[in-house]
Design a protein around this motif. Structure first.
Motif, short mmCIF file in Angstrom:
data_model
loop_
_atom_site.label_atom_id
_atom_site.label_comp_id
_atom_site.label_asym_id
_atom_site.label_seq_id
_atom_site.Cartn_x
_atom_site.Cartn_y
_atom_site.Cartn_z
N UNK A 48 -6.99 -32.52 23.00
CA UNK A 48 -6.11 -32.54 21.83
C UNK A 48 -5.88 -34.02 21.51
N UNK A 49 -6.43 -34.48 20.39
CA UNK A 49 -6.58 -35.92 20.14
C UNK A 49 -5.57 -36.40 19.10
N UNK A 50 -4.64 -37.23 19.54
CA UNK A 50 -3.57 -37.74 18.67
C UNK A 50 -3.39 -39.24 18.92
N UNK A 51 -4.50 -39.96 18.95
CA UNK A 51 -4.52 -41.36 19.38
C UNK A 51 -4.03 -42.32 18.29
N UNK A 52 -3.44 -43.42 18.72
CA UNK A 52 -3.12 -44.49 17.77
C UNK A 52 -4.40 -45.20 17.33
N UNK A 53 -5.41 -45.21 18.21
CA UNK A 53 -6.66 -45.90 17.92
C UNK A 53 -7.64 -45.08 17.11
N UNK A 54 -8.83 -45.62 16.93
CA UNK A 54 -9.91 -44.97 16.20
C UNK A 54 -10.80 -44.17 17.16
N UNK A 108 -2.92 -47.34 25.27
CA UNK A 108 -2.01 -48.41 24.88
C UNK A 108 -0.58 -48.11 25.33
N UNK A 109 0.31 -49.07 25.10
CA UNK A 109 1.72 -48.86 25.41
C UNK A 109 2.34 -47.79 24.51
N UNK A 110 1.64 -47.42 23.47
CA UNK A 110 2.15 -46.42 22.54
C UNK A 110 1.39 -45.10 22.61
N UNK A 111 0.53 -44.94 23.60
CA UNK A 111 -0.19 -43.69 23.84
C UNK A 111 0.30 -43.04 25.12
N UNK A 112 0.29 -41.72 25.15
CA UNK A 112 0.70 -40.99 26.35
C UNK A 112 -0.47 -40.28 27.01
N UNK A 113 -1.62 -40.92 27.07
CA UNK A 113 -2.86 -40.27 27.48
C UNK A 113 -2.80 -39.70 28.90
N UNK A 114 -3.18 -38.43 29.02
CA UNK A 114 -3.23 -37.77 30.32
C UNK A 114 -4.50 -36.92 30.43
N UNK A 115 -4.95 -36.72 31.66
CA UNK A 115 -6.03 -35.75 31.90
C UNK A 115 -5.63 -34.85 33.05
#
Length: 319
Positions: free
Chosen positions: A183-189, A267-274
């Motif tokens: 589920x992709x909600x990234x600040x980046x590209x 990033x500091x503004x992403x909550x990336x988890x796996x």
């Protein structure tokens, strides 16, 4: 290929609110799965995450829930837990069976209605809809309100969603599979790892489909309207038999796929988890599984943006 449900014993269901633009996704493993987890982002929202730690006393979990709604969306896991309890699924405590359900959320309050959040009832609906059929992808479930490329604000972002893909090992490991759902909600590209070209991301202007290049923006400090609510949520599952230490390592390998397909990432503004799930008896080294996991995750992320239609005034690649 069906995506994550290619792994026997995995069921997936979505619940979507297309008025409020939010939703949740339930990944069920009712017979129990060995789990592991990895967090690389710095703005993470989770519940029951310690269940995935190798030192936790329990060795099986029964579901994973991804939801929109920021921290409010964690409530959706209660509905999945209630659904599983009614089916007699859970960890036997002596007095009752307690379903073990780690969950994680993404921030989608900046699109659609900020008052729309996945509820316990929505989580229960997602669990009730879970099947072993091919997974619905695009702007659905936890990806209903997902967006990418937000360094220039939501008006110059692009729509994203959920994607899923399976990689099968070969040779002596033929029949061993690793599947991913993102589920992709990234600040980046989102970039295609094969050529590093941007597939979806921040646009130079609201009406344009020319990309601004978020990594360049970040290096030059030329961004505005910076969004702090971003997260890429990933689950990988395999039919290979792993212990909790190995499952945790597989979750770490899966993060390599996130890094290949998203830039900037973690990033500091992403909550990336796996999250990694082992449910099966096949045999393969965790390193081999990790190579497949990174590939499956990267492809899942590409599918999440390629199959997402525009919503809420944010354009998407799907028609």
């Amino acid at each position: 290929m069906k995506g994550l449900t290619d792994i026997p014993g995995i069921l997936v269901g979505h619940a979507s609110d297309y008025d409020g633009l939010t939703g949740c996704t339930a990944i069920l493993c009712e017979s129990g799965a060995v789990g592991g987890g990895d967090i690389r982002g710095s703005a993470t929202g989770t519940a029951e995450w310690d269940l995935l730690h190798p030192h936790h006393v329990t060795d099986r979990i029964h579901a994973v829930v991804f939801a929109g709604g920021s921290a409010f969306g964690l409530e959706a896991a209660s509905g999945v837990r209630r659904f599983l309890e009614q089916k007699g699924v859970g960890f036997e405590t002596g007095a009752a069976k307690v379903p073990l359900v780690p969950s994680a959320i993404l921030y989608d309050l900046n699109i659609g209605k900020s008052t729309a959040r996945p509820s316990r009832e929505m989580g229960e609906s997602a669990a009730a809809a879970a099947t072993d059929k091919a997974i619905a992808e695009g702007a659905v479930g936890a990806g209903t309100g997902a967006t990418v490329g937000k360094l220039l604000g939501i008006r110059q972002a692009m729509k994203s969603g959920v994607g899923s893909w399976t990689v099968e090992l070969g040779g002596q490991y033929k029949g061993v599979m690793v599947s991913a759902l993102a589920a992709v909600n990234a600040v980046g590209d989102v970039r295609d790892p094969s050529n590093r070209k941007i597939v979806a991301g921040a646009r130079v202007a609201a009406g344009s489909m020319d990309f601004a290049d978020s990594a360049l923006i970040m290096k030059n400090g030329t961004g505005s309207g910076f969004s702090r609510g971003n997260t890429t949520l990933v689950v990988v599952a395999t039919n290979a038999k792993l212990d909790k230490v190995q499952a945790t390592k597989l979750a770490q390998f899966a993060q390599l796929g996130v890094a290949r397909a998203i830039d900037p990432v973690n990033t500091m503004s992403d909550g990336d988890i796996t999250v990694a799930l082992s449910i099966g008896t096949a045999s393969a080294p965790v390193d081999s599984l990790g190579v497949a996991a990174a590939e499956a995750v990267a492809e899942s992320i590409l599918r999440a943006v390629r199959l997402a239609a525009g919503m809420g005034g944010v354009p998407g690649l799907a028609k």
